[in-house]
Design a protein around this motif. Structure first.
Motif, mmCIF file in Angstrom:
data_model
loop_
_atom_site.group_PDB
_atom_site.id
_atom_site.type_symbol
_atom_site.label_atom_id
_atom_site.label_comp_id
_atom_site.label_asym_id
_atom_site.label_seq_id
_atom_site.Cartn_x
_atom_site.Cartn_y
_atom_site.Cartn_z
ATOM 1 N N ARG A 85 2.879 -0.210 -6.425
ATOM 2 C CA ARG A 85 2.617 -1.351 -7.325
ATOM 3 C C ARG A 85 3.901 -2.066 -7.716
ATOM 4 O O ARG A 85 4.905 -1.418 -8.035
ATOM 5 C CB ARG A 85 1.993 -0.847 -8.632
ATOM 6 C CG ARG A 85 0.506 -0.679 -8.607
ATOM 7 C CD ARG A 85 0.084 0.027 -9.882
ATOM 8 N NE ARG A 85 0.324 -0.843 -11.041
ATOM 9 C CZ ARG A 85 -0.580 -1.708 -11.513
ATOM 10 N NH1 ARG A 85 -1.755 -1.785 -10.957
ATOM 11 N NH2 ARG A 85 -0.298 -2.451 -12.555
ATOM 12 N N ASP A 100 3.733 3.827 -9.570
ATOM 13 C CA ASP A 100 2.584 4.610 -9.153
ATOM 14 C C ASP A 100 1.354 4.065 -9.867
ATOM 15 O O ASP A 100 1.437 3.788 -11.044
ATOM 16 C CB ASP A 100 2.826 6.058 -9.647
ATOM 17 C CG ASP A 100 2.523 7.045 -8.577
ATOM 18 O OD1 ASP A 100 1.468 6.901 -7.965
ATOM 19 O OD2 ASP A 100 3.355 7.957 -8.362
ATOM 20 N N GLY A 101 0.240 3.918 -9.190
ATOM 21 C CA GLY A 101 -0.962 3.462 -9.892
ATOM 22 C C GLY A 101 -1.998 2.954 -8.935
ATOM 23 O O GLY A 101 -1.889 3.107 -7.712
ATOM 24 N N LEU A 102 -3.018 2.316 -9.504
ATOM 25 C CA LEU A 102 -4.118 1.780 -8.705
ATOM 26 C C LEU A 102 -3.616 0.564 -7.926
ATOM 27 O O LEU A 102 -2.973 -0.325 -8.487
ATOM 28 C CB LEU A 102 -5.266 1.379 -9.641
ATOM 29 C CG LEU A 102 -6.597 1.066 -8.973
ATOM 30 C CD1 LEU A 102 -7.138 2.299 -8.229
ATOM 31 C CD2 LEU A 102 -7.610 0.606 -10.018
ATOM 32 N N LEU A 103 -3.920 0.544 -6.626
ATOM 33 C CA LEU A 103 -3.449 -0.556 -5.785
ATOM 34 C C LEU A 103 -4.596 -1.488 -5.420
ATOM 35 O O LEU A 103 -5.769 -1.098 -5.493
ATOM 36 C CB LEU A 103 -2.803 0.016 -4.508
ATOM 37 C CG LEU A 103 -1.627 0.971 -4.770
ATOM 38 C CD1 LEU A 103 -1.243 1.714 -3.497
ATOM 39 C CD2 LEU A 103 -0.424 0.194 -5.302
ATOM 40 N N THR A 146 -6.902 2.202 -3.243
ATOM 41 C CA THR A 146 -6.319 3.544 -3.331
ATOM 42 C C THR A 146 -5.361 3.600 -4.520
ATOM 43 O O THR A 146 -5.064 2.582 -5.155
ATOM 44 C CB THR A 146 -5.531 3.916 -2.050
ATOM 45 O OG1 THR A 146 -4.666 2.825 -1.760
ATOM 46 C CG2 THR A 146 -6.426 4.219 -0.891
ATOM 47 N N SER A 147 -4.869 4.783 -4.742
ATOM 48 C CA SER A 147 -3.928 4.963 -5.836
ATOM 49 C C SER A 147 -2.666 5.605 -5.284
ATOM 50 O O SER A 147 -2.747 6.500 -4.440
ATOM 51 C CB SER A 147 -4.590 5.872 -6.872
ATOM 52 O OG SER A 147 -4.079 5.591 -8.126
ATOM 53 N N ASN A 187 0.851 -1.189 0.000
ATOM 54 C CA ASN A 187 0.000 0.000 0.000
ATOM 55 C C ASN A 187 0.896 1.252 0.000
ATOM 56 O O ASN A 187 1.968 1.245 0.602
ATOM 57 C CB ASN A 187 -0.900 -0.063 1.249
ATOM 58 C CG ASN A 187 -1.454 1.288 1.615
ATOM 59 O OD1 ASN A 187 -0.801 2.028 2.354
ATOM 60 N ND2 ASN A 187 -2.611 1.605 1.109
ATOM 61 N N CYS A 188 0.424 2.330 -0.654
ATOM 62 C CA CYS A 188 1.287 3.504 -0.822
ATOM 63 C C CYS A 188 1.663 4.166 0.520
ATOM 64 O O CYS A 188 2.791 4.662 0.663
ATOM 65 C CB CYS A 188 0.660 4.515 -1.761
ATOM 66 S SG CYS A 188 -1.029 4.926 -1.365
#
Ligand code: CTP
Length: 410
Positions: A167, A155-158, A162-163, A126-127
């Motif tokens: 990733r 970087d992107g949709l996880l 969330t984004s 998770n970011c």
């Protein structure tokens, strides 16, 4: 660099485990031998059976297995591997590796890997977990060790919805990172800085039209990939291309010949080798207009062109220690024209091809070339993939370089 290499893949428990399966498949297709070590949490996402089948080797999942493949399995696996790749590496595993924990098979193997062998960590989480100071401190600690390499997550949709950054990169990119890491540790171009140019340049006529050529960039991108896999530092100056960018290269995107000229001259003083595979537009419109040119009644349309700089010629004029490799795309008198270009542009090597020949030239995956050195020696290569041609060019460059300067310090 992957062919014949022994790759130990450590898989920890994150949703990105599914990408690790494809990594194994791609590595095997590239000729590598793969063994997989899984944490207990990873086995909750996929069974060891999947990795066993895809790697064609037993999978280690516990320090306490009843029938381990080897006695003292974690030590034997560490001895066997040329590289340990941890993908995905969870925040927990990164923390354990940073602090020397060895409470499962994966972290025990990692601790048993000698400092002479690379360990490539591919964090995925998770970011917020990734951005957390604790995780960053752990990753920096790992990076501080000589044999550790860390691939930045994308970087992107996880998976959590969330984004952000966290990733796991695509399997193809992970394989490229593994290849480049092996190159950096075992390659014969370690310590060399190579500038590669690729694809065709474009000269704008108006906002919708340009003067271009048929170059796809395949040859130049293959050279960049081959050089990276042998440990070179690579800057790729490229015109527009549909090829996938080599993720380990420093890529400079350009459009016009002038932009390519500026980019090449900026890095030229510090590079060891230049390989100019780009098909450069020799002329540009005298005037580029800002509005679309409308059709006139007249049947003729004249376009006045100005000559562009010859980038390779200019590099040849400024040559100091660099090895300069040009390409000669010809349709007739291939050797004669190519030899003339060696002299005119002060080259060390030229890669000549007849672009009208089937299996050679623009937009195909193979090439048929002749390598001609400054002494006039011609080496004829048969039809082969552009990646194989790239390696032959690099072999030749290396022989020229060693011939001129003696072996460089690694
Ligand atoms: N080249 C360059 N700058 C140019 C033209 C060519 O740097 N303005 C480089 C190419 O990247 C290639 C080599 O010079 O490595 C030879 O390119 P080629 O197109 O075969 O030859 P030209 O020099 O353009 O000559 P001609 O078109 O007359 O064959």
């Amino acid at each position: 660099m992957l062919n014949g290499k022994k790759i130990l893949l450590g898989v920890s428990g994150g949703i990105a485990v599914y990408k690790a399966v494809e990594v194994v498949s791609r590595l095997r297709k590239a000729g590598a031998e793969v063994r997989v070590v899984m944490t207990e949490n990873a086995t909750k996402f996929v069974t060891p059976m999947l990795f066993k089948e895809i790697s064609n080797n037993p999978v280690a999942v516990s320090l306490w297995a009843d029938n381990p493949e080897f006695y003292a399995e974690h030590i034997k696996l560490a001895e066997w591997a040329d590289i340990l790749v941890v993908a995905p590496a969870t925040a927990n595993v990164c923390a354990k590796l940073a602090n020397g924990f060895a409470d499962d098979i994966l972290t025990s193997v990692a601790l048993a890997i000698p400092e002479t062998k690379p360990i490539l960590i591919c964090p995925a989480m998770n970011c917020d977990m990734y951005a957390n100071v604790a995780t960053q401190e752990n990753l920096n600690k790992l990076l501080g060790r000589e044999n550790y390499f860390v691939v930045e997550p994308e970087d992107g949709l996880l998976a959590c919805g969330t984004s952000g950054k966290g990733r796991l990169p695509e399997p193809m990119d992970i394989v490229e990172h593994i290849d480049a890491t092996l190159g950096e540790c075992y390659g014969d171009l370690v310590g060399r800085y190579i500038l590669v140019t690729a694809a065709g340049t474009r000269e704008n006529i108006d906002p919708v039209r340009f003067i271009g050529n048929r170059s796809s960039g395949k040859m130049g991108y293959a050279i960049a990939r081959a050089a990276l896999s042998r440990g070179a530092l690579v800057t790729l100056v490229t015109g527009p291309s549909c090829e996938i960018t080599p993720c380990e290269a420093n890529v400079i995107n350009v459009e016009s010949t002038q932009e390519m000229y500026d980019a090449c001259l900026a890095v030229y003083p510090v590079v060891d080798v230049v390989i100019k595979a780009a098909a450069v537009a020799d002329y540009r419109p005298h005037k580029t207009v800002s509005q679309k040119i409308k059709k006139e009644k007249d049947d003729k349309f004249n376009l006045l062109l100005d000559k562009n700089p010859d980038i390779l010629y200019e590099l040849g004029q400024r040559k100091k220690k660099q090895i300069l490799v040009g390409f000669a795309a010809e349709t007739t008198k291939v050797v004669e024209y190519a030899k003339a270009k060696i002299v005119k542009k002060n080259l060390d090597l030229i890669v000549a091809n007849d672009v009208t020949q089937a299996g050679a030239g623009f937009n195909v995956d193979t090439n048929i070339v002749k390598l001609i050195d400054a002494k006039g020696k011609v080496t004829e290569l048969t039809e082969m993939s552009k990646l194989d041609v790239a390696h032959k060019i690099l072999d030749k460059v290396l022989s020229l370089e060693l011939g001129s300067y003696g072996k460089k310090q690694r």
